[in-house]
Design a protein around this motif. Structure first.
Motif, PDB file in Angstrom:
ATOM      1  N   LEU A 169      38.693  75.485  -3.413  1.00  0.00           N
ATOM      2  CA  LEU A 169      39.204  74.645  -4.639  1.00  0.00           C
ATOM      3  C   LEU A 169      38.814  73.009  -4.781  1.00  0.00           C
ATOM      4  N   THR A 170      38.409  72.418  -4.002  1.00  0.00           N
ATOM      5  CA  THR A 170      37.754  71.118  -4.535  1.00  0.00           C
ATOM      6  C   THR A 170      36.460  70.947  -3.778  1.00  0.00           C
ATOM      7  N   GLY A 171      36.407  71.656  -3.184  1.00  0.00           N
ATOM      8  CA  GLY A 171      34.688  71.497  -2.861  1.00  0.00           C
ATOM      9  C   GLY A 171      34.268  69.910  -1.964  1.00  0.00           C
ATOM     10  N   HIS A 172      35.761  69.643  -1.053  1.00  0.00           N
ATOM     11  CA  HIS A 172      35.529  68.510  -0.092  1.00  0.00           C
ATOM     12  C   HIS A 172      36.369  69.394   1.161  1.00  0.00           C
ATOM     13  N   ALA A 173      36.340  69.214   2.318  1.00  0.00           N
ATOM     14  CA  ALA A 173      36.769  69.598   3.405  1.00  0.00           C
ATOM     15  C   ALA A 173      38.174  68.348   3.364  1.00  0.00           C
ATOM     16  N   VAL A 174      39.186  68.621   4.170  1.00  0.00           N
ATOM     17  CA  VAL A 174      40.353  68.016   4.360  1.00  0.00           C
ATOM     18  C   VAL A 174      39.885  66.784   6.111  1.00  0.00           C
ATOM     19  N   GLY A 175      40.128  65.863   5.265  1.00  0.00           N
ATOM     20  CA  GLY A 175      39.741  64.713   6.110  1.00  0.00           C
ATOM     21  C   GLY A 175      38.183  64.033   5.298  1.00  0.00           C
ATOM     22  N   GLY A 176      38.211  64.612   4.366  1.00  0.00           N
ATOM     23  CA  GLY A 176      36.885  64.357   3.249  1.00  0.00           C
ATOM     24  C   GLY A 176      37.352  64.609   2.200  1.00  0.00           C
ATOM     25  N   VAL A 177      38.235  64.324   1.717  1.00  0.00           N
ATOM     26  CA  VAL A 177      38.643  65.348  -0.230  1.00  0.00           C
ATOM     27  C   VAL A 177      39.205  63.525  -0.233  1.00  0.00           C
ATOM     28  N   CYS A 178      38.157  63.912  -1.254  1.00  0.00           N
ATOM     29  CA  CYS A 178      37.329  62.274  -2.061  1.00  0.00           C
ATOM     30  C   CYS A 178      37.576  63.261  -3.724  1.00  0.00           C
ATOM     31  N   PRO A 179      38.392  61.761  -4.670  1.00  0.00           N
ATOM     32  CA  PRO A 179      37.977  62.254  -6.108  1.00  0.00           C
ATOM     33  C   PRO A 179      36.342  62.289  -7.227  1.00  0.00           C
ATOM     34  N   PHE A 180      35.430  61.947  -5.824  1.00  0.00           N
ATOM     35  CA  PHE A 180      34.185  62.556  -6.468  1.00  0.00           C
ATOM     36  C   PHE A 180      33.433  63.475  -6.519  1.00  0.00           C
ATOM     37  N   ALA A 181      32.941  63.785  -7.271  1.00  0.00           N
ATOM     38  CA  ALA A 181      32.149  65.407  -7.366  1.00  0.00           C
ATOM     39  C   ALA A 181      32.619  66.687  -6.975  1.00  0.00           C
ATOM     40  N   VAL A 182      33.655  66.715  -7.532  1.00  0.00           N
ATOM     41  CA  VAL A 182      34.778  67.928  -7.146  1.00  0.00           C
ATOM     42  C   VAL A 182      34.253  69.288  -8.078  1.00  0.00           C
ATOM     43  N   LYS A 183      35.032  69.876  -7.425  1.00  0.00           N
ATOM     44  CA  LYS A 183      34.503  71.635  -8.647  1.00  0.00           C
ATOM     45  C   LYS A 183      35.014  71.340  -9.663  1.00  0.00           C
ATOM     46  N   GLU A 184      34.151  72.320 -10.594  1.00  0.00           N
ATOM     47  CA  GLU A 184      34.668  71.972 -12.555  1.00  0.00           C
ATOM     48  C   GLU A 184      36.392  72.386 -11.820  1.00  0.00           C
ATOM     49  N   GLY A 185      37.088  72.075 -12.878  1.00  0.00           N
ATOM     50  CA  GLY A 185      38.140  71.775 -13.437  1.00  0.00           C
ATOM     51  C   GLY A 185      39.397  71.354 -12.567  1.00  0.00           C
ATOM     52  N   VAL A 186      38.336  70.330 -11.360  1.00  0.00           N
ATOM     53  CA  VAL A 186      39.967  70.165 -10.752  1.00  0.00           C
ATOM     54  C   VAL A 186      40.087  69.330 -11.277  1.00  0.00           C
ATOM     55  N   LYS A 187      41.909  68.469 -11.632  1.00  0.00           N
ATOM     56  CA  LYS A 187      41.803  67.702 -12.607  1.00  0.00           C
ATOM     57  C   LYS A 187      42.531  66.472 -11.216  1.00  0.00           C
ATOM     58  N   VAL A 188      42.136  65.070 -11.543  1.00  0.00           N
ATOM     59  CA  VAL A 188      42.378  63.959 -10.630  1.00  0.00           C
ATOM     60  C   VAL A 188      43.161  63.148 -11.313  1.00  0.00           C
ATOM     61  N   TYR A 189      44.676  62.585 -10.711  1.00  0.00           N
ATOM     62  CA  TYR A 189      45.325  61.896 -11.117  1.00  0.00           C
ATOM     63  C   TYR A 189      45.667  60.723  -9.905  1.00  0.00           C
ATOM     64  N   LEU A 190      45.654  59.007 -10.461  1.00  0.00           N
ATOM     65  CA  LEU A 190      45.207  57.895 -10.002  1.00  0.00           C
ATOM     66  C   LEU A 190      47.324  57.583  -9.586  1.00  0.00           C
ATOM     67  N   ASP A 191      48.061  57.860  -8.097  1.00  0.00           N
ATOM     68  CA  ASP A 191      48.983  57.022  -8.339  1.00  0.00           C
ATOM     69  C   ASP A 191      49.175  55.504  -8.464  1.00  0.00           C
ATOM     70  N   VAL A 192      50.129  55.489  -8.874  1.00  0.00           N
ATOM     71  CA  VAL A 192      50.526  53.777  -9.408  1.00  0.00           C
ATOM     72  C   VAL A 192      50.308  52.845  -8.142  1.00  0.00           C
ATOM     73  N   SER A 193      50.758  53.835  -6.918  1.00  0.00           N
ATOM     74  CA  SER A 193      50.732  53.199  -5.519  1.00  0.00           C
ATOM     75  C   SER A 193      50.047  52.497  -4.912  1.00  0.00           C
ATOM     76  N   LEU A 194      48.523  52.714  -6.136  1.00  0.00           N
ATOM     77  CA  LEU A 194      47.057  52.056  -5.953  1.00  0.00           C
ATOM     78  C   LEU A 194      46.773  51.224  -6.499  1.00  0.00           C
ATOM     79  N   LYS A 195      47.811  50.132  -7.604  1.00  0.00           N
ATOM     80  CA  LYS A 195      47.442  49.277  -8.268  1.00  0.00           C
ATOM     81  C   LYS A 195      48.354  48.035  -7.481  1.00  0.00           C
ATOM     82  N   ARG A 196      48.538  47.604  -6.604  1.00  0.00           N
ATOM     83  CA  ARG A 196      49.258  46.650  -5.687  1.00  0.00           C
ATOM     84  C   ARG A 196      47.985  46.211  -5.855  1.00  0.00           C
TER      85      ARG A 196
END
Length: 158
Positions: free
Chosen positions: A90-117
């Motif tokens: 569904l995402t185009g990436h295997a577990v261990g390498g799943v990332c928010p770049f070059a994902v399959k069409e229709g996959v939505k990416v959200y960033l959690d505020v935990s990263l803002k630190r």
């Protein structure tokens, strides 16, 4: 290969040389932190979830854990992570390498505020031995995120 799609994606921005390919596995937060010589919380882990109508990715700090109540309040459904075989399909990436770049069409990416630190974080790049160091602003830009969300439990350093 998934990493090649990510490399091509970053080539469009003249950034493919920033991808780090490691000799060892970076498939988990702990392995990635050890391989990259950084704090585990700076690993930007990408979690894949099934919503009734689509697949979403949530990128969160390495020490963050999904808060089920916050997730349900935001997405109006219980958090249901994809099984490993579903994630790749569904995402185009295997577990261990799943990332928010070059994902399959229709996959939505959200960033959690935990990263803002953090000034910079290390998301994977489509394989279990790759990463890229990005500022949080660059992560927002290149992930094509829908929006920032607050769906993780409070961490000690947040």
């Amino acid at each position: 290969m998934s990493i090649e799609r990510v490399r091509e994606y970053f080539r469009n921005y003249g950034m493919e040389e920033r991808i780090i390919e490691l000799a060892e596995s970076s498939a988990t937060v702990e392995l990635a932190a050890a391989a990259l010589h950084c704090e585990p919380q700076r690993i930007a882990k990408t979690l894949s979830f099934a919503l009734p109508e689509r697949t979403i990715l949530i990128v969160a700090a390495g020490d963050a854990k999904i808060d089920n109540a916050k997730y349900k309040a935001r997405f109006k459904t219980k958090a249901k992570m994809l099984a490993p075989q579903e994630a790749e399909l569904l995402t185009g990436h295997a577990v261990g390498g799943v990332c928010p770049f070059a994902v399959k069409e229709g996959v939505k990416v959200y960033l959690d505020v935990s990263l803002k630190r953090f000034e910079t974080v290390f998301p994977a790049c489509g394989s279990s031995n790759s990463a890229i160091e990005l500022t949080v602003d660059e992560l927002e830009k290149y992930s094509g995120c829908e929006e920032w969300v607050d769906v993780c439990k409070e961490t000690e350093s947040r």
